[in-house]
Scaffold this motif. Structure first.
Motif, PDB file in Angstrom:
ATOM      1  N   LEU A  46      45.458 -11.560  35.638  1.00 12.38           N
ATOM      2  CA  LEU A  46      44.454 -10.489  35.602  1.00 12.38           C
ATOM      3  C   LEU A  46      43.682 -10.410  36.914  1.00 12.38           C
ATOM      4  CD1 LEU A  46      43.193 -10.796  31.924  1.00 12.38           C
ATOM      5  CD2 LEU A  46      44.755  -9.088  32.907  1.00 12.38           C
ATOM      6  N   ILE A  47      43.421 -11.542  37.537  1.00  9.56           N
ATOM      7  CA  ILE A  47      42.754 -11.525  38.848  1.00  9.56           C
ATOM      8  C   ILE A  47      43.646 -10.853  39.887  1.00  9.56           C
ATOM      9  CG2 ILE A  47      41.996 -12.995  40.772  1.00  9.56           C
ATOM     10  CD1 ILE A  47      40.868 -14.927  38.632  1.00  9.56           C
ATOM     11  N   LEU A  48      44.947 -11.172  39.870  1.00  8.00           N
ATOM     12  CA  LEU A  48      45.871 -10.551  40.827  1.00  8.00           C
ATOM     13  C   LEU A  48      45.874  -9.033  40.690  1.00  8.00           C
ATOM     14  CD1 LEU A  48      49.094 -12.765  40.897  1.00  8.00           C
ATOM     15  CD2 LEU A  48      47.633 -12.177  42.825  1.00  8.00           C
ATOM     16  N   VAL A  49      46.006  -8.555  39.458  1.00  6.96           N
ATOM     17  CA  VAL A  49      46.081  -7.103  39.294  1.00  6.96           C
ATOM     18  C   VAL A  49      44.717  -6.442  39.430  1.00  6.96           C
ATOM     19  CG1 VAL A  49      48.223  -7.125  37.980  1.00  6.96           C
ATOM     20  CG2 VAL A  49      46.072  -7.213  36.769  1.00  6.96           C
ATOM     21  N   ALA A  50      43.654  -7.141  39.067  1.00  6.53           N
ATOM     22  CA  ALA A  50      42.311  -6.566  39.226  1.00  6.53           C
ATOM     23  C   ALA A  50      41.954  -6.435  40.700  1.00  6.53           C
ATOM     24  CB  ALA A  50      41.275  -7.418  38.505  1.00  6.53           C
ATOM     25  N   ARG A 107      56.916 -13.982  43.401  1.00  3.61           N
ATOM     26  CA  ARG A 107      55.589 -13.715  43.981  1.00  3.61           C
ATOM     27  C   ARG A 107      55.427 -14.427  45.311  1.00  3.61           C
ATOM     28  NH1 ARG A 107      51.661 -10.791  45.539  1.00  3.61           N
ATOM     29  NH2 ARG A 107      49.660 -11.052  44.571  1.00  3.61           N
ATOM     30  N   ILE A 108      55.906 -15.655  45.402  1.00  8.07           N
ATOM     31  CA  ILE A 108      55.833 -16.404  46.652  1.00  8.07           C
ATOM     32  C   ILE A 108      56.696 -15.735  47.723  1.00  8.07           C
ATOM     33  CG2 ILE A 108      56.345 -18.614  47.767  1.00  8.07           C
ATOM     34  CD1 ILE A 108      53.894 -18.620  45.849  1.00  8.07           C
ATOM     35  N   VAL A 109      57.908 -15.330  47.359  1.00  7.70           N
ATOM     36  CA  VAL A 109      58.807 -14.662  48.316  1.00  7.70           C
ATOM     37  C   VAL A 109      58.183 -13.373  48.815  1.00  7.70           C
ATOM     38  CG1 VAL A 109      61.030 -13.461  48.508  1.00  7.70           C
ATOM     39  CG2 VAL A 109      60.917 -15.732  47.465  1.00  7.70           C
ATOM     40  N   SER A 139      53.318  -4.706  42.549  1.00 12.01           N
ATOM     41  CA  SER A 139      52.982  -4.355  41.166  1.00 12.01           C
ATOM     42  C   SER A 139      53.987  -4.930  40.190  1.00 12.01           C
ATOM     43  CB  SER A 139      52.932  -2.832  40.999  1.00 12.01           C
ATOM     44  OG  SER A 139      51.976  -2.269  41.836  1.00 12.01           O
ATOM     45  N   LEU A 140      55.258  -4.770  40.502  1.00 14.53           N
ATOM     46  CA  LEU A 140      56.318  -5.239  39.610  1.00 14.53           C
ATOM     47  C   LEU A 140      56.222  -6.752  39.375  1.00 14.53           C
ATOM     48  CD1 LEU A 140      58.902  -4.479  38.035  1.00 14.53           C
ATOM     49  CD2 LEU A 140      60.173  -5.093  40.107  1.00 14.53           C
ATOM     50  N   VAL A 141      56.063  -7.498  40.440  1.00 17.42           N
ATOM     51  CA  VAL A 141      56.004  -8.957  40.305  1.00 17.42           C
ATOM     52  C   VAL A 141      54.721  -9.385  39.595  1.00 17.42           C
ATOM     53  CG1 VAL A 141      55.881 -11.133  41.584  1.00 17.42           C
ATOM     54  CG2 VAL A 141      57.551  -9.404  42.232  1.00 17.42           C
ATOM     55  N   ALA A 146      52.240 -11.344  34.548  1.00 12.31           N
ATOM     56  CA  ALA A 146      51.402 -11.104  33.371  1.00 12.31           C
ATOM     57  C   ALA A 146      52.247 -11.208  32.099  1.00 12.31           C
ATOM     58  CB  ALA A 146      50.729  -9.741  33.470  1.00 12.31           C
ATOM     59  N   PHE A 147      53.444 -10.643  32.130  1.00  7.33           N
ATOM     60  CA  PHE A 147      54.365 -10.717  30.995  1.00  7.33           C
ATOM     61  C   PHE A 147      54.690 -12.171  30.665  1.00  7.33           C
ATOM     62  CE2 PHE A 147      58.817 -10.989  29.553  1.00  7.33           C
ATOM     63  CZ  PHE A 147      58.727 -10.289  28.368  1.00  7.33           C
TER      64      PHE A 147
END
Length: 172
Positions: A46-50, A107-109, A139-141, A146-147
């Motif tokens: 949530l922090i990443l997407v927020a 996400r790291i890549v 966004s996708l990653v 989150a999933f």
């Protein structure tokens, strides 16, 4: 390649190897331990997407957590509780672990392959730009993370029930 990147790659590889080893060996069971990782990963997701300041991505991430939770409750039946040296231990399902690990590595890549400033700029403008170009990959990653966090939470519900029964019955 800069020396800092090599150190970071080695550090991330060590984290992944430790997680793989722990996944195979199992974790000492307790209510806090069963729910710790899912809670941390949900908050981080949530922090990443927020941080993208995009309500559409945030809403999709929340939906991904809910869908992941439902899928996690299905795959959660593959998790196990067992005894080792007189202690109740648990092992998460390999499928959920593999999905989480793939999302983490992706996400790291992405952090190494795509420039930070371009990705953040793409995410913070509009919903349409967040789902195109560089913003699409970020966004996708993030939504996949989150999933997988939701899957871990759903699986934790199964593990917790099995753990409670093992404590009550005295058998795993």
């Amino acid at each position: 390649m800069e020396l800092e990147y090599i150190y970071l790659i080695v550090f991330i590889a060590l984290i992944m190897l430790l997680r793989l080893r722990r996944q195979k060996k199992g974790y000492k069971a307790s209510t806090a331990r069963i729910f710790r990782y899912p809670a941390i990963y949900i908050v981080l997701s949530l922090i990443l997407v927020a941080s993208a300041f995009n309500i559409v991505i945030f809403a999709v991430a929340l939906l991904a957590i809910l869908v992941g939770y439902a899928v996690g409750t299905i795959f959660g039946s593959k998790s196990s509780i067992f005894y080792s040296n007189g202690k109740i231990m648990y092992r998460r399902s390999n499928e959920i672990f593999a999905i989480w690990l793939a999302a983490f590595v992706a996400r790291i890549v992405i952090e190494f392959m795509l420039p930070d400033d371009l990705g953040l700029q793409a995410l913070t403008t509009t919903a349409s730009s967040a789902f195109s170009g560089i913003g699409f990959w970020y966004s996708l990653v993030d939504i996949l993370l989150a999933f997988s966090a939701g899957m871990l939470l759903g699986e934790s519900i199964h593990l917790y029930r099995k753990y409670k029964n093992a404590k009550h019955d005295g058998s795993a």
